[in-house]
Design an enzyme around this catalytic site. Structure first.
Site, mmCIF file in Angstrom:
data_model
loop_
_atom_site.group_PDB
_atom_site.id
_atom_site.type_symbol
_atom_site.label_atom_id
_atom_site.label_comp_id
_atom_site.label_asym_id
_atom_site.label_seq_id
_atom_site.Cartn_x
_atom_site.Cartn_y
_atom_site.Cartn_z
ATOM 1 N N HIS A 91 -8.543 -0.708 -0.685
ATOM 2 C CA HIS A 91 -7.614 -1.781 -0.997
ATOM 3 C C HIS A 91 -8.509 -2.959 -1.326
ATOM 4 O O HIS A 91 -9.539 -3.149 -0.693
ATOM 5 C CB HIS A 91 -6.800 -2.250 0.214
ATOM 6 C CG HIS A 91 -6.190 -1.190 1.030
ATOM 7 N ND1 HIS A 91 -4.898 -0.813 0.862
ATOM 8 C CD2 HIS A 91 -6.672 -0.470 2.051
ATOM 9 C CE1 HIS A 91 -4.612 0.112 1.759
ATOM 10 N NE2 HIS A 91 -5.656 0.343 2.495
ATOM 11 N N GLN A 124 1.007 -10.584 -2.826
ATOM 12 C CA GLN A 124 -0.367 -10.146 -2.613
ATOM 13 C C GLN A 124 -0.875 -9.478 -3.875
ATOM 14 O O GLN A 124 -0.176 -8.642 -4.441
ATOM 15 C CB GLN A 124 -0.365 -9.132 -1.468
ATOM 16 C CG GLN A 124 -1.357 -9.467 -0.410
ATOM 17 C CD GLN A 124 -1.405 -8.403 0.669
ATOM 18 O OE1 GLN A 124 -0.732 -7.388 0.604
ATOM 19 N NE2 GLN A 124 -2.216 -8.647 1.656
ATOM 20 N N ARG A 128 6.317 -10.883 6.085
ATOM 21 C CA ARG A 128 5.818 -10.627 7.439
ATOM 22 C C ARG A 128 6.414 -11.676 8.348
ATOM 23 O O ARG A 128 6.327 -12.869 8.052
ATOM 24 C CB ARG A 128 4.288 -10.721 7.482
ATOM 25 C CG ARG A 128 3.622 -9.662 6.649
ATOM 26 C CD ARG A 128 2.116 -9.812 6.659
ATOM 27 N NE ARG A 128 1.543 -8.861 5.699
ATOM 28 C CZ ARG A 128 0.254 -8.791 5.396
ATOM 29 N NH1 ARG A 128 -0.596 -9.614 5.990
ATOM 30 N NH2 ARG A 128 -0.180 -7.918 4.529
ATOM 31 N N LYS A 150 -15.395 -2.755 5.687
ATOM 32 C CA LYS A 150 -14.835 -3.671 4.684
ATOM 33 C C LYS A 150 -15.830 -4.773 4.330
ATOM 34 O O LYS A 150 -16.768 -5.034 5.079
ATOM 35 C CB LYS A 150 -13.540 -4.287 5.201
ATOM 36 C CG LYS A 150 -13.728 -5.107 6.470
ATOM 37 C CD LYS A 150 -12.463 -5.877 6.833
ATOM 38 C CE LYS A 150 -12.709 -6.709 8.080
ATOM 39 N NZ LYS A 150 -11.683 -7.690 8.343
ATOM 40 N N ASP A 187 -2.758 -7.045 -4.557
ATOM 41 C CA ASP A 187 -3.399 -5.841 -4.055
ATOM 42 C C ASP A 187 -3.793 -4.936 -5.218
ATOM 43 O O ASP A 187 -3.150 -4.940 -6.258
ATOM 44 C CB ASP A 187 -2.381 -5.117 -3.166
ATOM 45 C CG ASP A 187 -3.061 -4.221 -2.145
ATOM 46 O OD1 ASP A 187 -4.306 -4.200 -2.118
ATOM 47 O OD2 ASP A 187 -2.337 -3.558 -1.392
ATOM 48 N N HIS A 226 -5.370 -0.746 -5.515
ATOM 49 C CA HIS A 226 -5.914 0.438 -4.858
ATOM 50 C C HIS A 226 -6.791 1.149 -5.860
ATOM 51 O O HIS A 226 -6.365 1.379 -6.987
ATOM 52 C CB HIS A 226 -4.783 1.338 -4.365
ATOM 53 C CG HIS A 226 -3.925 0.626 -3.360
ATOM 54 N ND1 HIS A 226 -2.612 0.304 -3.601
ATOM 55 C CD2 HIS A 226 -4.214 0.133 -2.135
ATOM 56 C CE1 HIS A 226 -2.127 -0.346 -2.553
ATOM 57 N NE2 HIS A 226 -3.078 -0.476 -1.663
ATOM 58 N N CYS A 264 0.786 -1.232 0.000
ATOM 59 C CA CYS A 264 0.000 0.000 0.000
ATOM 60 C C CYS A 264 0.824 1.291 0.000
ATOM 61 O O CYS A 264 0.587 2.153 -0.847
ATOM 62 C CB CYS A 264 -0.967 -0.011 1.168
ATOM 63 S SG CYS A 264 -1.701 -1.619 1.407
HETATM 64 ZN ZN LIG Z 1 -3.346 -1.829 -0.090
#
Ligand SMILES: [Zn+2]
Ligand SMILES: [Zn+2]
Length: 637
Positions: free
Chosen positions: A505, A376, A358, A459, A378, A380, A329
């Site tokens: 996201h 990921q 992580r 979410k 992801d 946006h 992000c």
């Molecule tokens: Zn994100």
């Protein structure tokens, strides 16, 4: 006079305090025998609890959702009792229920599955004796005295702030417990011990290593049997096992929790990403790529340095501190913030398949399902407030398209504002309404988790269901009011004023490693043709036909069909068997007849053989099947 109200509105009056058993008896002896526990004014208690004031009463029978947990919790007591009979020096710690059963952490000699039959036999004796569970309440000092030879129980009691301590006794066994339990041990007819593993007291590696013994219990032997069958099926489908058998990926101690993908695993990987890119291009996304290592200033700005630092891998280079990104992000925010944006550019859908790291405790690592390094998918989406509903709807449609291609069904959950949150009431109302409108427009039922949103916004979580009916949360759509603020993002409105964009996201695969692992278990390694690492294996009936077989292989590869040739000097039967073990969807055998007629013989993985298919027709069928990303194994459908 005590007045008791039942769920159907019926009221019964009694002259003096009365136990649950006695109340149930007034309904019928049969009913009473089937009762497990009762709820008195929202409090779940044993049936031998005495009701002394007016109250609302609901009885729990084996049909109620609360019942299974009570049964399994009671089974944990029985297991502990049996273990103390067999291992008198064992020291008990805690024994909670978990999703599909229960466990007990016990300080004792190492134990394995081989010890289960004798423990189960001892449990069976206790069950057959139908020993009642009796509650006892002691002042704290008496309880400490009672458990004076039980160091873990003493620690637990010392931590309790309750004035009195509740114990449960069944025969020669007493445990520290708040209850409730089934009336007697005879209710625990269908149980099984499942697994033993190590655990640490209070999950701290500095503490004593304990034996964690898992078990499960059901009211019905049939249900237990179905559950055991399910476990066996899940074991067969274990993605670590299949990954090794099919040569897809591996793990090495040189990089714990980080997968190594082999050539065949990479074919699946790239197929998933090619498909992902194809659908995202159609849905109007652009793709970006940002570095995996960024400096401390960036992470301070995003808030990760303060809130997430212990999970990040950090390094110092040229006296500057860096962290490896745990998510894509902040990089995405930097890119959006590089130049001014007009309202005309919105919605802007920007995706990144980023490699993130992580730090997870080594004990929780689990194949591809729980790793320290993963990709990921992801994206946006930056938008105006008016665009929320349509954009979320677009994401939901994309989610449905992608999951249904893999034959996965799914359900949706909307999570709303939690207690601790940033943003104004108005912001939360508008954004949550935007999500809700999208869900309504989408038209599928969804569940609401009140107060379960992230602190930075509401979410929608998407839970998929695999072939074994297990659910996995993969996709999520999260509205974020925090990052646009922290990165001071804006766009120019028609009236030339600066405005903060709404940003979400969203991921669909989630972690690509984990999604791939789920697919391996979902398909049990039998990938549909379009995903299979090797789609066709070719075998000639004799060595003279090898050059001809090579020609055919070339023709297939020209059409981008993934092939292998088995030229080993094994007999055909063995080659076919090996191809089946490798889950290769199509086996093509070539003999003199095929050579003369320009045809092929094809065996599908489900065992159907078709002779005399003209080569051109076969290629066309295969290409079509791949192109359509069909789920079924049979190209002739
Ligand atoms: Zn994100
Ligand atoms: Zn208990």
């Amino acid at each position: 006079m005590i007045e008791l109200t039942f769920p159907d509105g019926n009221i019964k009056q009694f002259d003096s305090p009365i136990t649950g058993f006695q109340i149930a008896d007034t309904i019928s002896k049969d009913f009473s025998r089937n009762c497990i526990a009762m709820i008195v004014d929202d409090r779940l208690v044993d049936l031998n609890t005495s009701v002394e004031t007016n109250a609302a009463i609901r009885f729990i029978t084996s049909k109620d959702t609360e019942a299974l947990d009570i049964l399994r919790h009671s089974a944990a007591h029985v297991m502990a009792q049996a273990i103390l009979h067999l291992y008198p020096d064992a020291k008990l710690t805690i024994g909670p229920t978990v999703e599909d059963g229960f466990y007990y952490d016990i300080d004792m000699e190492p134990i394995s599955n081989a010890d289960f039959p004798k423990i189960e036999a001892e449990m069976k004796k206790i069950v057959q004796a139908k020993i009642p569970f009796q509650r006892k309440v002691l002042p704290k000092s008496d309880a400490l005295d009672f458990f004076k030879t039980e160091p873990y129980k003493i620690e637990l009691i010392e931590d309790l702030t309750d004035g009195t301590i509740s114990l449960y006794e069944q025969g020669d066994f007493t445990d520290l417990c708040r209850g409730p339990h089934v009336p007697h041990t005879g209710f625990i007819k269908a149980f099984k011990l499942l697994k033993a593993s190590g655990a640490y007291w209070r999950a701290d590696q500095k503490n004593a290593q304990l034996q964690r013994i898992y078990g499960t219990a059901f009211f019905d032997k049939k249900e237990l049997k179905a559950y055991i069958t399910f476990l066996e099926e899940a074991k067969k489908r274990n993605h670590r096992k299949i990954g090794t058998a099919l040569d897809l990926y591996s793990f090495h101690e040189e990089a714990p929790g980080m997968a190594f993908f082999h050539a065949k695993g990479m074919v699946i990987w790239n197929t998933l990403l090619d498909y992902w890119r194809y659908e995202h291009r159609k849905a109007g996304y652009v793709e970006t790529k940002t570095p995996i290592m960024l400096n401390r200033g960036l992470w301070e700005r995003s808030g990760h340095w303060e809130n997430y630092r212990e999970n990040m891998y950090t390094s110092t280079i040229d006296e500057t501190e860096y962290a490896i990104k745990p998510m894509n992000c902040p990089g995405g925010m930097l890119l959006f913030g590089m130049k001014p944006h007009s309202y005309r550019e919105l919605p802007l859908r920007s995706a990144e398949i980023g490699l993130v790291h992580r730090h997870e405790m080594s004990g929780v690592l689990n194949g591809l399902f729980r790793v320290r390094s993963f990709h990921q998918d992801d994206a946006h989406i930056f938008m105006t407030e008016e665009q929320i509903c349509d954009e979320i709807l677009g994401v939901l449609q994309l989610v449905e398209k992608v999951y249904s291609t893999f034959g996965l069904s799914f359900h949706l959950e909307l999570s709303t504002r939690p207690e601790k949150s940033i943003g104004t009431d108005e912001q939360w109302e508008n954004t949550t309404q935007g999500l809700r409108d999208a869900l309504e427009k989408y038209g599928k039922p969804y569940r609401i988790n009140e107060g379960d949103g992230a602190f930075y916004g509401p979410k929608i979580d998407i839970h998929i269901m695999d072939a074994l009916k297990r659910t996995w949360q993969c996709g999520t759509i999260q509205l974020d009011m925090s990052l646009p603020e922290r990165f001071d993002l804006s766009y120019i409105e028609p009236n030339n004023e600066r405005k903060r964009p709404i940003m979400i996201h969203r991921v669909i695969y989630g972690s690509i490693e984990r999604f791939l692992g789920i697919l391996v278990e979902h398909y049990a390694g039998k990938f549909p043709l379009w995903i299979a690492p090797v789609q066709v294996v070719l075998m000639s009936l004799n060595d003279d036909l090898i050059p001809f077989t090579r020609d055919i292989q070339q023709k297939l590869e020209e059409k981008e069909i993934r092939t292998e040739m088995d030229v080993r000097s094994e007999n055909l039967k063995k080659k076919v068997r090996d191809a089946q073990l490798n889950q290769i969807p199509l086996i093509v055998t070539l003999g003199n007849k095929e050579k003369e007629n320009g045809t092929v013989s094809v065996r599908t993985l489900d065992g159907n053989v078709t002779h005399g298919i003209p080569l051109a027709q076969f290629i066309e069928m295969v290409c079509k099947h791949i192109q359509d990303r069909k789920q079924d194994m049979n190209i002739f459908n």
